[in-house]
Design an enzyme around this catalytic site. Sequence first.
Site, PDB file in Angstrom:
ATOM      1  N   ARG A  15       2.419  38.463  35.324  1.00  0.00           N
ATOM      2  CA  ARG A  15       3.275  37.876  34.490  1.00  0.00           C
ATOM      3  C   ARG A  15       3.546  38.408  33.289  1.00  0.00           C
ATOM      4  O   ARG A  15       4.696  39.156  32.908  1.00  0.00           O
ATOM      5  CB  ARG A  15       2.886  36.313  34.495  1.00  0.00           C
ATOM      6  N   ASP A  16       2.584  38.431  32.026  1.00  0.00           N
ATOM      7  CA  ASP A  16       2.798  38.925  30.608  1.00  0.00           C
ATOM      8  C   ASP A  16       2.899  40.284  30.805  1.00  0.00           C
ATOM      9  O   ASP A  16       3.596  40.781  29.808  1.00  0.00           O
ATOM     10  CB  ASP A  16       1.539  38.192  30.043  1.00  0.00           C
ATOM     11  N   HIS A 207      -6.811  34.950  23.858  1.00  0.00           N
ATOM     12  CA  HIS A 207      -5.676  35.570  24.427  1.00  0.00           C
ATOM     13  C   HIS A 207      -5.133  36.815  22.998  1.00  0.00           C
ATOM     14  O   HIS A 207      -4.332  36.409  22.507  1.00  0.00           O
ATOM     15  CB  HIS A 207      -4.519  34.862  24.844  1.00  0.00           C
ATOM     16  N   HIS A 209      -4.101  40.275  21.602  1.00  0.00           N
ATOM     17  CA  HIS A 209      -3.368  41.659  21.734  1.00  0.00           C
ATOM     18  C   HIS A 209      -4.070  42.497  21.149  1.00  0.00           C
ATOM     19  O   HIS A 209      -4.805  42.596  19.989  1.00  0.00           O
ATOM     20  CB  HIS A 209      -2.075  41.401  21.405  1.00  0.00           C
ATOM     21  N   CYS A 240       3.774  45.156  22.833  1.00  0.00           N
ATOM     22  CA  CYS A 240       4.243  43.759  21.997  1.00  0.00           C
ATOM     23  C   CYS A 240       5.559  43.892  21.554  1.00  0.00           C
ATOM     24  O   CYS A 240       6.127  44.896  21.062  1.00  0.00           O
ATOM     25  CB  CYS A 240       3.438  44.052  20.643  1.00  0.00           C
TER      26      CYS A 240
END
Length: 299
Positions: A15-16, A207, A209, A240
Amino acid sequence: MAFPKQVRLVEVGPRDGLQNEPEPISTATKLELIDRLGAAGLSYIEAASFVSPKWVPQMADHREVMQNLARLDGVTYAALTPNLKGLEAALECGVEEVAVFGAASEAFSQKNINCSVAESLARFEPVLERAQAAGVRVRGYVSTVLGCPYEGEIAPAKVAEVSKALYEMGCYEISLGDTIGVGTPLKAKRMLEAVSREVPMAQLAAHFHDTYGQALANLYVVLEEGIAVVDSSVAGLGGCPYAKGASGNVASEDVVYLLNGLGIETGIDLDKLADTGTWITQAIGRPNRSKVGVALAAR
């Protein structure tokens, strides 16, 4: 604090990781990715996003993905459902768990979803009520917890306030997202201290990055504080969107390698996971952003 004995990985790659890819990815490729991740031992896979195809064209086949999954026992296949319409569609596809998305930054909330943080939270209330009535669990995301592309610094108290609101609304778990990857270990620790005063540590997830290469260091300190759920993306898929060319999600392979080294159980086969990362990046023509994946493939 001692490290947790076990950590549950939440795999967000399908998904992400894929949602911002400019070229359409076939439903068959998405389904194979999900199959491979399940076979590698991932027990929680975020499979799709029930958002308007106008906003996220890559997720336009969310129904096909959710309805054609080869579901494995003991694996949760979740979907992102930002509103009631998305939730109803996901329920029709037999989804067993969904997620909603809030932000700790007012500017980010306005730019991302055109409303204030308070308004965004109010919009989730009917989603949570409907999900609970359907017996579906809801996970809450809070983005920009360690910095915002528009506002810069974010006060830990603000992150705690939004996390508490989602938790009190009925989200069983709150995932704390460093959306632009600007956090550093001390900041991550201070943010978590503030949030864990409002939401029990057992209900929190990280979560992070890796835009600035700090994700593993940040994860190490929050694991030490008692975090036992980590969101990650195979091969570090998902750039990102606010930093051109920057890596996005921390790579699942790198996280598993770290956890293995700490003697923390995940139930994940690292070699199978790394093979999956190699396969998907070749399939979509993207660089593999997992340091561990690249090293294992070169052996």
